[in-house]
Design an enzyme around this catalytic site. Structure first.
Site, PDB file in Angstrom:
ATOM      1  N   LYS A   1       0.996  -1.303   0.129  1.00  0.00           N
ATOM      2  CA  LYS A   1      -0.133  -0.106  -0.082  1.00  0.00           C
ATOM      3  C   LYS A   1       0.864   1.222   0.036  1.00  0.00           C
ATOM      4  CE  LYS A   1      -3.842   0.100   2.257  1.00  0.00           C
ATOM      5  NZ  LYS A   1      -4.767   0.176   3.284  1.00  0.00           N
TER       6      LYS A   1
ATOM      7  N   GLU B   1       0.337  -8.932   4.200  1.00  0.00           N
ATOM      8  CA  GLU B   1      -0.002 -10.211   3.664  1.00  0.00           C
ATOM      9  C   GLU B   1      -0.742  -9.846   2.639  1.00  0.00           C
ATOM     10  OE1 GLU B   1      -2.268 -14.015   5.680  1.00  0.00           O
ATOM     11  OE2 GLU B   1      -1.998 -12.240   6.804  1.00  0.00           O
TER      12      GLU B   1
ATOM     13  N   ASP C   1     -14.007   1.371   9.675  1.00  0.00           N
ATOM     14  CA  ASP C   1     -14.311   1.345   8.438  1.00  0.00           C
ATOM     15  C   ASP C   1     -14.646  -0.234   8.175  1.00  0.00           C
ATOM     16  OD1 ASP C   1     -15.395   2.202   6.048  1.00  0.00           O
ATOM     17  OD2 ASP C   1     -13.263   2.247   5.051  1.00  0.00           O
TER      18      ASP C   1
ATOM     19  N   ASN D   1     -13.692  -4.672   3.195  1.00  0.00           N
ATOM     20  CA  ASN D   1     -12.700  -4.867   4.055  1.00  0.00           C
ATOM     21  C   ASN D   1     -12.426  -6.364   4.650  1.00  0.00           C
ATOM     22  OD1 ASN D   1     -11.464  -2.260   3.262  1.00  0.00           O
ATOM     23  ND2 ASN D   1     -12.465  -1.358   4.852  1.00  0.00           N
TER      24      ASN D   1
ATOM     25  N   ASP E   1      -7.469  -3.333   5.742  1.00  0.00           N
ATOM     26  CA  ASP E   1      -7.420  -2.162   5.659  1.00  0.00           C
ATOM     27  C   ASP E   1      -7.863  -1.375   6.956  1.00  0.00           C
ATOM     28  OD1 ASP E   1      -7.355   0.362   4.467  1.00  0.00           O
ATOM     29  OD2 ASP E   1      -9.100   0.270   3.399  1.00  0.00           O
TER      30      ASP E   1
END
Length: 590
Positions: A39, A88, A133, A138, A151
């Protein structure tokens, strides 16, 4: 094209996703030879030191989470202006895609997934992390059925309470808890609410709330009760429906106390439902119907009846010999005794005994007359009634006088904000006006403190759509203005008024959303070539070429411009172009 390698270790293969803060790439850890997810933050965050501090702090906190139901964070680092997290990589599909493909899940599978998510959230909450969230997008589900939460990019750690939350995505409206929709801080019970919405969607194939826009959905989370999931799937057991609705309570205190408790509730339900399908309980014997009236009371107080023994078998005996004459005598005496009894009964029934008493001078004892009970009069005074006065809009002293004047008792609740009634005046009461009540009933009233003042939150560097959603959910009137800025396109770079300004619901707020790092091409037509080049460079553009044109090309323009004067430009004056773009000038030749 050669693939980029971050810090000589993480090779970027291809992009697999993008969010408000970062892009996600499929990559490979060259040192350990394993696939990873990388990310990388959007470029404009690289210059925000406050955000970078928080980013690295949260990444380190997330890296400390170790649970089978949470995606592992392996590394956090920086390569030039790229700040990244290595995580991961999970084979499989996110839960949202699964629902879009297959519709509602089997009940057992939905409960099992929610149970694993609750276990993972509990591990994060114990570490002081709130996800903020939770949604099907997610939640990753592997082909073998393993579940992992991903996330934690907008998660908030209790270790970072002193840091700002600039650039943090506000959350997805479809799964947003009521307290987050009001602009309050998220808590572990906010994650439980979002998981409740997710379980609702898994069981029914639809969301509890829908609307034309994110604000409409958020307002329903705040004030509208969700429709019972059994309305859309009659196969859902009532006990499971109760668990879902408990997680969706508007009041956080009415939800399960922790993710661990919610997981245990789901686990208990799942085990019980599995046992019920394996072992069918024996049918209950029919119960006696309830007894009404006095008989019911007697039956309730009566001791348990002892069951009668079965009838005994008759005993057969043989008569002794030589007893026939004696048996005949006994028979004759019995018949005489029975005849005597029947005669007495006949005389009594025909009144012969009364005639004998009267003719023989006998005296029949008088009947015993019992005195009738004396009923004491019952006092039934009617209670004094009163009509509740209307005290809304009165000041507190006048409200108290009106309530006491009606023979009722006033009671003041804590003052609260009201957007309708001015400060110092009553804006709510109970019972309502004109209600008929008994005298001395307590009438509760609430005094307004005036419209609530809310500090304008800092939404700079947030995505424009998220910033607009958050501000509208707080009750502000939002105007969006698109303008160029060095911030990446689609992100807020300024607000008017600035963050922290105290505002009331309904006040206007303007947010300025970047269309990218663009500059406006100055109008250099009619300027000397050197002056035109100078202005182009000041505007953030670069001069690349001058096309000297004679009168044969210019035609009528030849008489309007002197030699060495700019007659045209590409791009044209007033156009918005990327900073640093090359500019070509058309100049009249000498």
């Amino acid at each position: 094209m050669q693939k980029r390698v971050l810090n000589h270790r993480y090779e970027i293969e291809r992009r697999i996703g993008e969010g408000g803060m970062a892009r996600v790439y499929l990559g490979r850890d060259l040192r350990l030879n394993r696939r990873v997810a990388i990310k990388a933050l959007h470029e404009h965050y690289a210059s925000d030191m406050t955000f970078l501090q928080r980013f690295h702090h949260e990444a380190q906190a997330a890296a400390g989470l170790r649970h089978p139901c949470i995606v592992n964070v392996y590394d956090v680092g920086q390569d030039g202006d790229i700040h990244y997290i290595v995580m991961e990589y999970v084979e499989g599909s996110d839960l949202k895609s699964l629902l879009l493909r297959n519709g509602p899940l089997p009940i057992d599978q939905a409960v099992a997934i929610a149970e694993q998510v609750a276990d993972g959230l509990e591990a994060a909450h114990r570490m002081g992390m709130v996800h903020r969230d939770v949604k099907p997008q997610n939640i990753l589900v592997s082909p073998s059925g393993e579940v992992k939460i991903t996330d934690f990019g907008i998660a908030k750690s209790s270790l970072s309470t002193a840091l700002t939350e600039t650039g943090v995505t506000f959350g997805t409206a479809d799964y947003l808890s009521p307290e987050q929709a009001r602009g309050l801080s998220a808590t572990p019970r906010s994650d439980i609410y979002a998981l409740g919405v997710t379980l609702y969607e898994m069981l029914t194939g639809r969301l509890p709330f829908t609307g034309e826009n994110a604000v409409a959905v958020a307002m329903q989370h705040v004030s509208v009760d969700p429709p019972p999931p059994r309305m859309f799937n009659a196969q859902i057991p009532s006990r499971l429906e109760e668990l879902v609705l408990a997680a969706l309570s508007k009041n956080p205190d009415e939800r399960p106390a922790s993710a661990r408790e919610f997981a245990q509730m789901l686990r208990t339900y799942r085990v019980a439902s599995q046992e019920a399908t394996v072992v069918r309980p024996a049918p209950r014997p029919p119960q006696p119907r309830p007894v009404a009236g006095v008989a019911a009371a007697a039956a309730a107080n009566a001791p348990a009846r002892t069951p009668l023994p079965p009838p005994r078998s008759p005993v057969v005996t043989q008569a002794p010999p030589s007893s026939g004459g004696r048996d005949l005598g006994v028979f004759l005496l019995g018949m005489m005794f029975i005849g005597l009894i029947l005669g007495v009964v006949y005389l009594a029934a025909t009144g012969t005994f009364d005639n004998l008493f009267q003719s023989g001078g006998g005296t029949r004892p008088p009947p015993i007359v019992l005195p009738e009970p004396i009923e004491e009069p019952t006092a039934t005074p009617e209670p004094q009634m009163a009509i509740v006065p209307d005290v809304i809009g009165l000041d507190e002293r006048s409200a108290i006088a009106a309530i006491e004047g009606a023979g009722l008792l006033p009671y003041a609740e804590l003052p609260r904000a009201s957007d309708v009634v001015s400060a110092g005046l009553v804006f709510d009461q109970f019972p309502p006006a004109s209600t008929v009540v008994t005298a001395s009933t307590v009438v509760t009233y609430v005094v307004s403190t005036g419209p609530e003042s809310i500090p304008l939150p800092d939404v700079v560097t947030m995505r424009g759509i998220d910033a607009e959603f958050q501000l509208r959910s707080l009750g502000f009137q939002v105007q969006v203005v698109s303008a160029p800025d060095r911030l990446s396109a689609g992100f807020v770079f300024r607000t008017d008024p600035p963050a922290g300004t105290p505002l009331r619901r309904g006040d206007p707020v303007t947010i300025f959303v970047s269309i990218g790092d663009k500059v406006r091409m100055p109008d250099v037509t009619g300027l000397a070539e050197e002056e035109a080049i100078r202005r182009i460079e000041i505007a953030g553009l670069s001069w690349s070429y001058s096309d000297y044109q004679g009168c044969d090309k210019l035609g009528d323009l030849c008489d309007r411009y002197a030699p060495g004067v700019v007659v045209s430009s590409i791009p044209r004056g007033g156009d918005l172009v990327d900073r640093g773009s090359p500019v070509t000038l058309g100049v009249r030749a000498p």
